[in-house]
Design an enzyme around this catalytic site. Structure first.
Site, PDB file in Angstrom:
ATOM      1  N   ASP A  26      -0.745  -4.880   5.960  1.00 17.30           N
ATOM      2  CA  ASP A  26      -1.771  -5.735   5.338  1.00 17.30           C
ATOM      3  C   ASP A  26      -1.528  -5.903   3.830  1.00 17.30           C
ATOM      4  OD1 ASP A  26      -2.260  -2.920   5.210  1.00 17.30           O
ATOM      5  OD2 ASP A  26      -4.179  -3.361   4.269  1.00 17.30           O
ATOM      6  N   GLU A  27      -2.129  -6.941   3.293  1.00 22.63           N
ATOM      7  CA  GLU A  27      -2.194  -7.178   1.846  1.00 22.63           C
ATOM      8  C   GLU A  27      -0.861  -6.929   1.137  1.00 22.63           C
ATOM      9  OE1 GLU A  27      -6.726  -6.361   0.619  1.00 22.63           O
ATOM     10  OE2 GLU A  27      -5.658  -4.507   1.086  1.00 22.63           O
ATOM     11  N   VAL A  28       0.187  -7.551   1.660  1.00 26.49           N
ATOM     12  CA  VAL A  28       1.499  -7.358   1.050  1.00 26.49           C
ATOM     13  C   VAL A  28       1.714  -8.436  -0.012  1.00 26.49           C
ATOM     14  CG1 VAL A  28       3.961  -7.199   1.494  1.00 26.49           C
ATOM     15  CG2 VAL A  28       2.346  -6.362   3.204  1.00 26.49           C
ATOM     16  N   HIS A  30       0.808  -1.225   0.000  1.00 21.26           N
ATOM     17  CA  HIS A  30       0.000   0.000   0.000  1.00 21.26           C
ATOM     18  C   HIS A  30       0.844   1.278   0.000  1.00 21.26           C
ATOM     19  CE1 HIS A  30      -4.012  -1.750   0.505  1.00 21.26           C
ATOM     20  NE2 HIS A  30      -3.411  -2.701   1.193  1.00 21.26           N
TER      21      HIS A  30
END
Ligand SMILES: *[C@@H]1O[C@H](CO)[C@@H](O)[C@H](O)[C@H]1NC(C)=O
Ligand SMILES: *[C@@H]1O[C@H](CO)[C@@H](O)[C@H](O)[C@H]1NC(C)=O
Ligand SMILES: *[C@@H]1O[C@H](CO)[C@@H](O)[C@H](O)[C@H]1NC(C)=O
Ligand SMILES: *[C@@H]1O[C@H](CO)[C@@H](O)[C@H](O)[C@H]1NC(C)=O
Ligand SMILES: *[C@@H]1O[C@H](CO)[C@@H](O)[C@H](O)[C@H]1NC(C)=O
Length: 544
Positions: free
Chosen positions: A336-338, A283
């Site tokens: 998150d969401e790596v 992100h």
């Protein structure tokens, strides 16, 4: 001929009938205050009330007592609530005979007693208050409002409750307070009652953020989780790395250091913490607009380049700069969401992984832990999204606050391992999911699955999340409200209060939504299938 002339008449009759019927339907479902209910949102822990209706003096005076009595926050708060309470009673009528200036009011004085001489705003600061609306005693027939608190923040919560007891009466043209005498003893169930605002997917002007903060205080929410930056834009000024905000959408959609400080100060005067988030290493694509070295390659722009010292020097620089803006002890590091796959497809990163004997998932852990170390060195408590806990719980710093989002059941696991937790189950508490009805938000329980009382204490509270892919200034408030109020009551009130039937709660929620509207908050209808949709037709605020 006859046919033609009769037809419009027939239709006309039908329309009239329909209008009459719908009027009848509206009237029959009209909103009446139910005197066995309490129209305070969120419901206080403990109260007793009476049956007298009192008038409140528009020149209500304030008497401050105790060590913390003279704080500016309190005096300003009192003035602010007076403006809210007496909004309608301050005007002068041009019809002299319609002017009703009373000389005698039942309540002309408020006394606030503040025990603590500190106005420090820390997590878990004492927000409790006791509010009395009572006869002054002696021979006098006057009444008095008294708020007893330990801190100014408790006083602000008490003032909010007092303001909700007051309502303008259009017949007597005065502000009335019904069901006196009152005794209310109140405190929050959870220390952390948050709202996330994402200013990366869309930019929100400072005044809009301030009005959101104001609206939070009406529902006694107390943490603005400011998701400042993300892959789409980097709006914040960082003095040490002045090219970072080149990643803003435009040169006008930016926050200066002063803007951010102003927001934090404004929030403090409402007893609201601002928790900043800098989400790494995923992100973060927007960071490389100003500093392309942060991108592993032009085709792999996030996660940030784990191999370079520059990446961590820059993170350390950002944290040093913004530590001066955000005094709150919690700081959100994302995590998150790596999508680690692209590291493995970048030759120099692949080589670095090999040299350091790491797989991409080890490098993800390495990155998160390094960022945690930097945050801790700045005297911050790190908060991370739950993926970090799910992937390497055993390596996280024990101070870590795990921020749930992927579904139910994570806080029980986190607290079992001794971590603190924040509940934001996205099935129910993501406000961008506009098809989630208020009842589901209301009935989501942060302590579900945690029976051990000492483990329950590790759940700091919860947070509703206003991700802003599909909101900007034009629709943000109606997407937040009224559903955020459902979570606010869940987080403030006792479980017993919360177990009232959905009908009763709906009735009170209607009332609270209209209170928000009176205060200028664009709260959407309560029961529309999709939240934030406009009203479906003409009708009163009180039953739409
Ligand atoms: C008022 O609320 C009480 C408690 O929920 C309920 O039992 C009663 O039926 C309500 N009265 C009306 C008129 O709705
Ligand atoms: C108010 O309450 C008192 C005591 O509960 C009762 O005696 C009195 O009749 C009530 N007054 C009204 C106007 O309902
Ligand atoms: C990067 O930092 C490490 C540890 O501080 C140091 O050993 C190394 O020499 C640095 N590398 C470069 C290229 O400066
Ligand atoms: C609750 O958790 C605490 C701390 O881990 C532990 O000491 C205690 O035994 C637990 N109580 C029960 C009833 O399981
Ligand atoms: C209220 O509605 C929710 C679902 O929307 C349901 O789970 C809950 O049992 C209801 N509660 C009551 C008391 O009716």
């Amino acid at each position: 001929m006859l046919h033609l002339s009769e037809k419009p008449h027939f239709i006309y009759t039908c329309l009239m009938l329909l209008a009459w019927v719908s009027q009848y339907v509206s009237l029959s479902t009209g909103f009446e205050l139910n005197h066995s209910l309490t129209y305070i949102w969120p419901l206080p822990h403990e109260l007793t009330s009476g049956n007298e209706t009192l008038t409140v003096n528009p020149t209500l005076s304030l008497s401050l007592i105790g060590k913390g009595g003279n704080f500016k926050i309190l005096r300003e708060g009192f003035r602010r609530y007076k403006r809210i309470i007496f909004k309608q009673s301050s005007g002068v009528s041009i019809f002299k005979n319609l002017r009703r200036i009373r000389s005698i009011y039942d309540i002309s004085q408020m006394r606030i007693i503040v025990n603590s001489d500190s106005d420090e705003l820390k997590l878990g600061v004492d927000e409790s208050y006791t509010l009395f609306i009572t006869k002054t005693g002696g021979k006098s027939t006057a009444w008095e409002a008294i708020i007893e608190v330990n801190t100014v923040y408790g006083a602000l919560r008490g003032l909010e409750t007092f303001s909700q007891l007051c309502a303008y009466d259009y017949t007597t043209k005065s502000v009335q307070l019904s069901k006196a005498p009152w005794y209310i003893k109140d405190k929050p169930r959870f220390a952390y009652r948050g709202l996330l605002l994402d200013t990366s997917r869309h930019y929100f002007p400072v005044d809009v953020i301030k009005s959101i903060i104001d609206s939070m205080s009406y529902a006694k929410l107390n943490v603005l989780h400011w998701h400042i930056i993300d892959e789409q834009s980097f709006p914040l000024e960082i003095p040490k790395y002045p090219k970072l905000w080149n990643g803003a959408y435009t040169k006008w959609e930016r926050y200066t250091v002063e803007d951010a400080s102003k927001i934090v100060r404004f929030a403090k005067t409402r007893g609201i913490h601002v928790m900043a988030e800098v989400d790494v290493p995923g992100h973060a694509k927007s960071w490389g607009v100003g500093y392309p070295d942060l991108w592993p390659s032009t085709s792999c722009r996030e996660p940030l380049d784990v191999t370079k010292n520059f990446t961590f020097d820059l993170i350390s620089g950002i944290f040093s700069d913004i530590r001066k803006i955000f005094p709150f002890e919690l700081f959100h590091l994302g995590g998150d969401e790596v999508n680690i796959g692209c590291w493995n497809n970048t030759p120099h990163v692949k080589q670095w992984l090999k040299d350091n004997n790491m797989k991409p998932k080890d490098a993800y852990k390495y990155f998160v832990l390094k960022a945690q170390e930097i945050a801790i060195s700045k005297n911050w408590t790190p908060v991370n999204w739950e993926e970090t806990f799910n992937a390497f719980a055993g390596s996280l710093n024990p101070q870590t606050v795990v921020h749930n989002w992927l579904g139910p059941g994570v806080c029980p696991k986190a607290v079992a391992k001794g971590f603190k937790c924040i509940f934001s189950n996205s099935d129910v508490w993501y406000l961008d999911h506009v098809d989630v009805p208020w009842e589901q938000i209301y009935n989501a329980e942060p302590l579900e699955g945690i029976d051990n009382e000492s483990k329950q204490k590790l759940v700091l509270g919860g947070e509703v999340c206003m991700w802003s892919e599909m909101v900007d200034t034009s629709n943000v408030q109606q997407t937040i409200w009224p559903r955020a109020a459902a979570a606010a009551e869940r987080l403030w009130s006792t479980k017993t209060a919360l177990s009232a039937g959905n009908d009763t709660v709906l009735h009170r929620l209607h009332y609270f939504r209209c209170l928000l509207q009176r205060r200028g908050v664009q709260a959407a209808p309560v029961t529309n299938y999709y939240a934030r949709q406009p009203p479906v037709g003409p009708d009163s605020c009180y039953w739409q």
